[in-house]
Design a protein around this motif. Structure first.
Motif, PDB file in Angstrom:
ATOM      1  N   VAL A 128     -28.071   6.602  85.120  1.00  0.00           N
ATOM      2  CA  VAL A 128     -27.135   7.642  84.957  1.00  0.00           C
ATOM      3  C   VAL A 128     -26.252   7.173  85.878  1.00  0.00           C
ATOM      4  N   MET A 129     -26.343   6.914  86.846  1.00  0.00           N
ATOM      5  CA  MET A 129     -26.119   6.118  87.903  1.00  0.00           C
ATOM      6  C   MET A 129     -24.998   4.250  87.635  1.00  0.00           C
ATOM      7  N   LYS A 130     -26.662   3.789  87.147  1.00  0.00           N
ATOM      8  CA  LYS A 130     -26.057   3.062  86.473  1.00  0.00           C
ATOM      9  C   LYS A 130     -24.754   2.791  84.865  1.00  0.00           C
ATOM     10  N   SER A 131     -24.387   4.128  84.521  1.00  0.00           N
ATOM     11  CA  SER A 131     -23.159   4.119  83.720  1.00  0.00           C
ATOM     12  C   SER A 131     -22.084   4.496  84.136  1.00  0.00           C
ATOM     13  N   LEU A 132     -22.199   5.708  85.342  1.00  0.00           N
ATOM     14  CA  LEU A 132     -21.085   5.177  86.341  1.00  0.00           C
ATOM     15  C   LEU A 132     -20.117   4.118  87.151  1.00  0.00           C
ATOM     16  N   GLY A 133     -20.902   2.630  86.660  1.00  0.00           N
ATOM     17  CA  GLY A 133     -20.373   1.295  86.978  1.00  0.00           C
ATOM     18  C   GLY A 133     -21.144   1.360  88.138  1.00  0.00           C
ATOM     19  N   TRP A 134     -22.235   1.950  88.963  1.00  0.00           N
ATOM     20  CA  TRP A 134     -22.568   1.055  89.835  1.00  0.00           C
ATOM     21  C   TRP A 134     -23.426   0.425  90.183  1.00  0.00           C
ATOM     22  N   SER A 135     -24.439  -0.351  91.085  1.00  0.00           N
ATOM     23  CA  SER A 135     -24.931  -2.067  90.914  1.00  0.00           C
ATOM     24  C   SER A 135     -26.318  -1.508  91.332  1.00  0.00           C
ATOM     25  N   GLU A 136     -27.016  -2.160  91.363  1.00  0.00           N
ATOM     26  CA  GLU A 136     -28.740  -1.639  91.883  1.00  0.00           C
ATOM     27  C   GLU A 136     -28.336  -1.478  93.382  1.00  0.00           C
ATOM     28  N   GLU A 190     -25.614  -1.077  95.095  1.00  0.00           N
ATOM     29  CA  GLU A 190     -25.083   0.258  95.362  1.00  0.00           C
ATOM     30  C   GLU A 190     -25.872   1.720  95.160  1.00  0.00           C
ATOM     31  N   ILE A 191     -26.464   1.293  93.933  1.00  0.00           N
ATOM     32  CA  ILE A 191     -26.939   2.500  94.093  1.00  0.00           C
ATOM     33  C   ILE A 191     -28.037   3.158  95.286  1.00  0.00           C
ATOM     34  N   LEU A 192     -28.083   1.720  95.826  1.00  0.00           N
ATOM     35  CA  LEU A 192     -30.264   1.588  96.988  1.00  0.00           C
ATOM     36  C   LEU A 192     -29.152   2.495  98.412  1.00  0.00           C
ATOM     37  N   THR A 193     -27.376   1.776  98.292  1.00  0.00           N
ATOM     38  CA  THR A 193     -27.174   2.478  99.421  1.00  0.00           C
ATOM     39  C   THR A 193     -26.722   3.668  99.352  1.00  0.00           C
ATOM     40  N   LEU A 244     -10.761  10.647  93.647  1.00  0.00           N
ATOM     41  CA  LEU A 244     -11.072   9.301  94.479  1.00  0.00           C
ATOM     42  C   LEU A 244     -11.390   7.633  94.572  1.00  0.00           C
ATOM     43  N   ASP A 245     -11.687   7.625  95.537  1.00  0.00           N
ATOM     44  CA  ASP A 245     -11.958   5.477  94.999  1.00  0.00           C
ATOM     45  C   ASP A 245     -13.338   5.643  94.207  1.00  0.00           C
ATOM     46  N   PRO A 246     -13.284   4.566  93.714  1.00  0.00           N
ATOM     47  CA  PRO A 246     -14.577   4.091  93.260  1.00  0.00           C
ATOM     48  C   PRO A 246     -15.822   4.440  94.503  1.00  0.00           C
ATOM     49  N   GLY A 247     -15.515   3.567  95.511  1.00  0.00           N
ATOM     50  CA  GLY A 247     -16.889   3.443  96.797  1.00  0.00           C
ATOM     51  C   GLY A 247     -16.616   4.492  97.381  1.00  0.00           C
ATOM     52  N   THR A 248     -15.914   6.139  97.515  1.00  0.00           N
ATOM     53  CA  THR A 248     -16.229   6.946  97.768  1.00  0.00           C
ATOM     54  C   THR A 248     -17.490   7.998  98.108  1.00  0.00           C
ATOM     55  N   LEU A 249     -18.185   7.916  96.378  1.00  0.00           N
ATOM     56  CA  LEU A 249     -19.187   8.393  96.114  1.00  0.00           C
ATOM     57  C   LEU A 249     -20.569   8.085  96.846  1.00  0.00           C
ATOM     58  N   ILE A 250     -20.515   6.238  97.203  1.00  0.00           N
ATOM     59  CA  ILE A 250     -20.857   5.369  97.815  1.00  0.00           C
ATOM     60  C   ILE A 250     -21.495   5.812  99.038  1.00  0.00           C
ATOM     61  N   ARG A 251     -20.494   5.662  99.846  1.00  0.00           N
ATOM     62  CA  ARG A 251     -20.336   6.030 101.240  1.00  0.00           C
ATOM     63  C   ARG A 251     -20.481   7.592 101.099  1.00  0.00           C
ATOM     64  N   TYR A 252     -20.211   8.716 100.665  1.00  0.00           N
ATOM     65  CA  TYR A 252     -20.700  10.357 100.348  1.00  0.00           C
ATOM     66  C   TYR A 252     -20.842  10.556  99.598  1.00  0.00           C
ATOM     67  N   PRO A 253     -22.802  10.119  99.881  1.00  0.00           N
ATOM     68  CA  PRO A 253     -23.193  10.413  98.898  1.00  0.00           C
ATOM     69  C   PRO A 253     -23.305  12.164  98.751  1.00  0.00           C
ATOM     70  N   VAL A 254     -23.455  11.938  99.771  1.00  0.00           N
ATOM     71  CA  VAL A 254     -23.074  14.342  99.258  1.00  0.00           C
ATOM     72  C   VAL A 254     -22.546  15.428  99.396  1.00  0.00           C
ATOM     73  N   LEU A 255     -21.872  14.455  98.686  1.00  0.00           N
ATOM     74  CA  LEU A 255     -20.852  15.302  98.104  1.00  0.00           C
ATOM     75  C   LEU A 255     -21.291  15.701  96.286  1.00  0.00           C
ATOM     76  N   PHE A 256     -22.763  14.938  96.008  1.00  0.00           N
ATOM     77  CA  PHE A 256     -23.379  15.705  94.653  1.00  0.00           C
ATOM     78  C   PHE A 256     -23.937  16.925  95.054  1.00  0.00           C
ATOM     79  N   LYS A 257     -24.544  17.419  95.757  1.00  0.00           N
ATOM     80  CA  LYS A 257     -24.755  18.666  96.510  1.00  0.00           C
ATOM     81  C   LYS A 257     -24.017  19.474  96.137  1.00  0.00           C
ATOM     82  N   TYR A 258     -22.831  19.491  96.065  1.00  0.00           N
ATOM     83  CA  TYR A 258     -22.114  20.495  95.969  1.00  0.00           C
ATOM     84  C   TYR A 258     -21.184  20.598  95.172  1.00  0.00           C
ATOM     85  N   SER A 259     -20.391  22.162  94.266  1.00  0.00           N
ATOM     86  CA  SER A 259     -20.967  22.794  92.911  1.00  0.00           C
ATOM     87  C   SER A 259     -19.201  22.051  92.531  1.00  0.00           C
TER      88      SER A 259
END
Length: 491
Positions: A366-374, A376-379, A408-423
């Motif tokens: 799923v993360m790769k389908s969003l354009g993330w590299s391995e 970036e996923i690890l980070t 948001l900038d594509p790198g924002t979710l990588i820097r702030y993955p906590v956003l995934f927990k919010y509704s």
């Protein structure tokens, strides 16, 4: 007399399949009565009807049989039903109408078994008519009434038990003179500790063996232990209903050692209570089994006790899984570069140990389908491991909102993955609307929008809504999703 649903007691009577027997008309003269008993009920002169007594076809006996058959017919029994009843329970023919059958029928009718329900009940369990009214039927009814409550609205509210239901290993539930007092004591004990009738019924239905407990040596010590450790008021019934097995586990060899082990890690009775309320099966886990082994694995890797406690508090299931899975998860997380002393280590272990390999791969894809590299996923994982607990659908929804709505900038979710927990609907989108209004009014200083999404609720409302209500009176309505307010100009 009180009135109660007729299905109330019927549900507790053991239902037996009734064999179909031949029927015939039943005129009352003696010859026809003999023919009826012989042809329809399968009885002949000399057939046993009760202990030591045989069926007699003489003048005196025939008159007695005719009185019994006539009594049954007067209470709505059809010929075929009488035939079934007598063939199943021949000893009924030895009953006396005036001081046996009549009082029982009157009692059953008074408590709601009227019309077709009366024959149905008795055909389901003919033994009712040979049991004592005062020492068996009435006490049985009253104990069931205690459990179910006076209304007894439906079978769904009942305990779902019959007199043949298993209540413990090798033992059946028996509601007779000997056991009535025991059941009454148990029901009374639960009621004295805040259990409602419906809760007692649910508890007994799920764990019938509780009715074999002894109040003084079993239930009372366990309740006192639980109350001493914070399970008071409504929490006590809630805990026990969530895990009735607590009441059949040993207090000294199971409950106390497990509680001490959890407290050893959490260091606080309040935290222990919170963790057990979240996952009540923790208390019945084997303290010398996987839980102890998994804790030992983490301790041996240098994970601080307070961090292990956090794992138990937030995700207790992980500490009870197979120890081999824990060992593999610890190895994987260490290889990812997360140190055991890092507070994120147990969060990462929880995320890994709770997922199968296939589930883990799906999240990666799923993360790769969003354009993330391995990389970036690890980070992102190392920054906030719990984001992998999100469903694949939520991952896509949050990413779609961040990239296509909030821009948001594509790198924002990588820097702030906590956003995934919010509704998206309850937190991200409402805040985004407020921030957009503030931007239009030039009231938002050089602050990164992403960081405002995970500010505390009180802080966000005070600093970004209440603070600007003079300039934008409808800002709170916009935040709450008032469509009319959103359509008004804010300029």
């Amino acid at each position: 007399m009180f009135k109660i649903s007729s299905t109330f007691l019927l549900h507790f009577i053991h239902k037996r399949s009734l064999n179909t027997v031949s029927t015939s008309t039943l005129p009352l003269p003696s010859v026809s009565t003999i023919q009826f008993l012989t042809n329809s009920c399968g009885l002949s002169s000399g057939s046993p009807t009760s202990k030591g007594r045989k069926l007699q076809f003489d003048g005196k006996s025939i008159q007695k049989y005719e009185a019994i058959i006539g009594f049954l017919k007067s209470h709505g029994f059809e010929n075929s039903q009488i035939a079934k009843l007598v063939s199943k329970q021949p000893s009924i023919l030895q009953s006396k109408v005036s001081n046996n059958l009549k009082p029982k029928f009157e009692f059953l009718q008074e408590v709601g078994f009227v019309g077709p329900l009366l024959p149905k009940l008795i055909l389901s369990n003919p033994g009712i008519l040979i049991r004592s009214l005062d020492s068996q039927l009435k006490p049985t009814f009253f104990i069931l009434k205690e459990i179910l409550g006076e209304k007894g609205n439906s079978i769904k509210n009942s305990c779902g038990l019959s007199t043949e239901s298993p209540s413990s290993a090798g033992r059946k539930l028996r509601i007779d003179e000997k056991n009535i007092q025991q059941y009454e004591a148990i029901v009374g004990f639960f009621k004295s500790h805040g259990f409602e009738n419906s809760q007692i019924a649910k508890l007994v239905s799920r764990q019938p063996s509780i009715l074999q407990s002894t109040v003084s040596t079993n239930l009372k010590p366990k309740f006192e232990f639980l109350q001493e450790n914070g399970f008071v008021g409504p929490l006590l019934p809630k805990l026990i209903l969530s895990n009735p097995g607590i009441l059949i586990r040993s207090l000294d060899s199971q409950l106390k050692p497990t509680f001490r082990l959890i407290k050893e890690m959490l260091e606080s009775d309040v935290k222990v209570t919170t963790a057990i309320c979240r996952s009540t099966w923790l208390l019945t886990s084997n303290s010398k089994g996987p839980m102890r082994s998994n804790i030992d694995v983490l301790v041996s890797e240098g994970v601080p006790s307070r961090n292990i406690g956090k794992m138990i508090e937030l995700n207790p299931r992980t500490i009870t899984l197979n120890v081999d899975r824990m060992i593999d998860a610890v190895k994987t997380v260490k290889e990812l570069g997360v140190e055991p002393k890092d507070r994120k280590f147990v969060l990462a272990v929880s995320a890994v140990v709770s997922r199968s390999d296939s589930a883990w791969k799906k999240k990666i894809n799923v993360m790769k389908s969003l354009g993330w590299s391995e990389k970036e996923i690890l980070t992102a994982f190392k920054r906030y491991p719990p984001f992998f607990n999100c469903s694949e659908e939520k991952m896509r929804d949050v990413a779609d909102f961040c990239f296509n709505t909030a821009k948001l900038d594509p790198g924002t979710l990588i820097r702030y993955p906590v956003l995934f927990k919010y509704s998206v609907d309850k937190r991200l989108r409402p805040r985004y609307k407020v921030l957009e209004v503030l931007k239009v009014k030039n009231l938002l200083k050089n602050e990164k929008s992403a960081q405002l999404f995970f500010r505390g609720e009180r802080e966000f409302v005070e600093n970004y809504i209440v603070k600007h209500l003079d300039e934008i009176p409808n800002l709170m309505d916009i935040y709450r999703g008032n469509v009319a307010s959103e359509t008004k100009s804010v300029l």
